[in-house]
Enzyme design. Structure first.
Site, PDB file in Angstrom:
ATOM      1  N   PRO A 256       9.109  -1.298  10.524  1.00 24.88           N
ATOM      2  CA  PRO A 256      10.307  -2.110  10.734  1.00 24.88           C
ATOM      3  C   PRO A 256      10.888  -2.672   9.443  1.00 24.88           C
ATOM      4  CG  PRO A 256       8.348  -3.296  11.449  1.00 24.88           C
ATOM      5  CD  PRO A 256       7.907  -1.906  11.139  1.00 24.88           C
TER       6      PRO A 256
ATOM      7  N   MET B  18      16.669   4.586 -43.568  1.00 20.56           N
ATOM      8  CA  MET B  18      16.785   5.294 -44.847  1.00 20.56           C
ATOM      9  C   MET B  18      17.862   4.682 -45.735  1.00 20.56           C
ATOM     10  SD  MET B  18      16.384   9.233 -43.469  1.00 20.56           S
ATOM     11  CE  MET B  18      17.738   9.086 -42.298  1.00 20.56           C
TER      12      MET B  18
ATOM     13  N   LYS C  94       4.330  18.319 -49.201  1.00 17.95           N
ATOM     14  CA  LYS C  94       3.879  19.075 -50.362  1.00 17.95           C
ATOM     15  C   LYS C  94       4.177  20.567 -50.253  1.00 17.95           C
ATOM     16  CE  LYS C  94       0.207  15.811 -51.520  1.00 17.95           C
ATOM     17  NZ  LYS C  94      -1.243  15.610 -51.740  1.00 17.95           N
TER      18      LYS C  94
ATOM     19  N   ASP D 134       4.428  15.133 -41.291  1.00 20.21           N
ATOM     20  CA  ASP D 134       5.342  14.378 -42.147  1.00 20.21           C
ATOM     21  C   ASP D 134       4.582  13.286 -42.873  1.00 20.21           C
ATOM     22  OD1 ASP D 134       7.806  15.477 -41.948  1.00 20.21           O
ATOM     23  OD2 ASP D 134       8.651  13.988 -40.604  1.00 20.21           O
TER      24      ASP D 134
ATOM     25  N   GLY E  51       8.552   8.572 -36.013  1.00 19.18           N
ATOM     26  CA  GLY E  51       9.598   8.145 -35.084  1.00 19.18           C
ATOM     27  C   GLY E  51       9.819   9.140 -33.973  1.00 19.18           C
TER      28      GLY E  51
ATOM     29  N   GLY F 214       6.972  -1.015 -41.020  1.00 24.98           N
ATOM     30  CA  GLY F 214       6.776  -1.724 -39.761  1.00 24.98           C
ATOM     31  C   GLY F 214       5.659  -1.155 -38.913  1.00 24.98           C
TER      32      GLY F 214
ATOM     33  N   VAL G  61       0.841  -1.200   0.000  1.00 30.03           N
ATOM     34  CA  VAL G  61       0.000   0.000   0.000  1.00 30.03           C
ATOM     35  C   VAL G  61       0.877   1.253   0.000  1.00 30.03           C
ATOM     36  CG1 VAL G  61      -1.718   1.327   1.277  1.00 30.03           C
ATOM     37  CG2 VAL G  61      -1.938  -1.160   1.103  1.00 30.03           C
TER      38      VAL G  61
END
Length: 442
Positions: free
Chosen positions: A48, A335, A220, A198, A252, A364, A28
């Site tokens: 104790p 990359m 873009k 991104d 990431g 991934g 606790v």
């Protein structure tokens, strides 16, 4: 003693610098002590013995520990007491002393005898949620969890009504699965006026944004590739100076080949506050999702993360490929899909065995995840044959051969999926993942 049916009066105690006494050092106390320490209380533990975690808090200087049983007088000058020992007689005596000294007291063994109850508590963005449902702590916890989850992911509206400082948050969105963004990142998205995203960020999260949020696709932004980063920086500055709360959503982690520091520096030069929210890097998470641990006892004691965006013979390269070839641990390439052939050849030429296992994990943690297995000697050919496209994470080392049994068991149990999809390769060398869409960093 309070009437059993009387509702508790909710109040927030400001315990900074105030003496708080905790009787008992068991489970606790282990659960309750961190919040008391975070509140700045002057905590004294009387017990104790204590659990290892509690003892570690004592060693770190977060609280004081008197290694003995409770004795009368321990609650002198206390503002608050938590009685949670395994000695019923000591608990009753401490509770009686708290009553006599008018110290608010929580008892873990007898809530009816206590003068205070501990609510189920959660926190999100400076908001503390405390829930009391009388004698049903599980219901309290369920209500707490629902409210905090809603605040964190933006499904429960709680807008700021006082002036909010404009600024930019550089948010790492994780490897692609929208569930793998951090809680803080998701909350900041829910509060944003403008999101500069991104192509490698978790795209599914954009659909959750309110209709008033302006979404700018960083891929873009005009002026061509050479000027893209400057244009992104300019967009962040422009919207922040217009008084908007801006989120730069990146794949990431912002600082792992994410050019986050360039953006932070550009904002700092303009005097714009910047918050950096770390993200789960694809360098670790994508291999894990494909069943590859980047380290494993007795196999690899280190892993090195390398950018492969320029070839080893490119004069712009800052990588010492000869030194990397001599390492015995794991190499993780980001990359690097377009240049894996020349990278592998350089590593073999510098001494890395050609039969070193390699795993190539495309997209991934997303629905499009697949894994291609190869060796350092043939990975260039295998990537071409399989039509692997960026983004992909490439893992080189003996860890690639680890985890086959785990992957087989996961597939047999039907537990593979985004963030957990495992595989060691089929006869064709590919293992599709399952789950919602998105794009992984790499």
């Amino acid at each position: 003693m309070p009437h059993a049916d009387a509702p508790a009066y909710p109040v927030g105690l400001r315990l900074a610098g105030k003496r708080v006494v905790v009787i008992g050092g068991g489970q606790v106390a282990q659960r309750r002590l961190p919040a008391l320490v975070s509140a700045g209380a002057d905590v004294v533990l009387v017990s104790p013995s204590a659990t290892a975690s509690v003892e570690a808090m004592v060693t770190a200087g977060e609280l004081r520990w008197e290694r003995r049983k409770y004795r009368p007088g321990d609650l002198a000058d206390a503002w608050y007491a938590l009685v949670a020992s395994t000695d019923p007689a000591a608990n009753a005596a401490a509770s009686a002393e708290a009553e006599e000294r008018r110290v608010w007291c929580v008892r873990s063994d007898d809530a009816d005898a206590a003068t205070a109850w501990t609510p189920a508590t959660g926190r999100s963005d400076g908001v503390t949620v405390a829930v009391l449902t009388g004698h049903d702590p599980r219901r309290s916890a369920a209500v707490r969890d629902a409210v905090v989850a809603g605040l964190r992911d933006g499904t429960l509206g709680a807008p700021h009504h006082r002036a909010r400082a404009a600024g930019v948050a550089l948010v790492g969105g994780g490897p692609g699965d929208p569930d793998l963004i951090t809680v803080r990142g998701r909350r900041l998205l829910a509060e944003a006026d403008v999101v500069v995203a991104d192509r490698l960020g978790p795209r599914d999260l954009l659909d959750e944004l309110g209709p008033h949020v302006e979404v700018i696709d960083a891929a873009k932004i005009p002026y061509g590739r050479a000027m893209a980063q400057e244009a992104i920086n300019a967009a962040l500055v422009e919207h922040a100076k217009a008084g908007k709360a801006v989120v730069r959503l990146k794949g990431g982690d912002p600082y792992v080949f994410g050019r986050g520091m360039e953006e932070a520096e550009a904002l700092a030069r303009e005097g714009i506050p910047v918050t950096v929210v770390p993200g789960i890097s694809s360098a670790i998470s994508v291999p894990a999702a494909a069943g590859v641990p980047v380290t494993h006892r007795g196999v690899a004691h280190e892993f090195t993360v390398v950018s492969g965006h320029v070839a080893p013979d490119d004069p712009r390269s800052l990588v010492d490929w000869a030194a990397l070839a001599k390492l015995r641990g794991t190499l993780v390439l980001l990359m690097a899909v377009e240049r894996i052939g020349s990278i592998a050849a350089a590593l073999v030429a510098e001494g890395r065995p050609a039969d070193t296992p390699v795993a190539v994990v495309q997209e991934g943690t997303t629905a499009a995840q697949r894994r291609v297995d190869a060796t350092l000697g043939d990975v260039g050919r295998r990537v071409a044959e399989e039509g692997v496209r960026p983004p992909a994470v490439i893992v080189i080392g003996d860890v690639v051969a680890v985890g086959g049994a785990v992957a087989d068991a996961a597939r047999a149990a039907g537990t593979s999926g985004p963030g957990t999809s495992l595989g060691t390769g089929t006869d064709t060398g590919t293992v599709p993942g399952t789950g919602p869409g998105g794009v992984a960093r790499g």
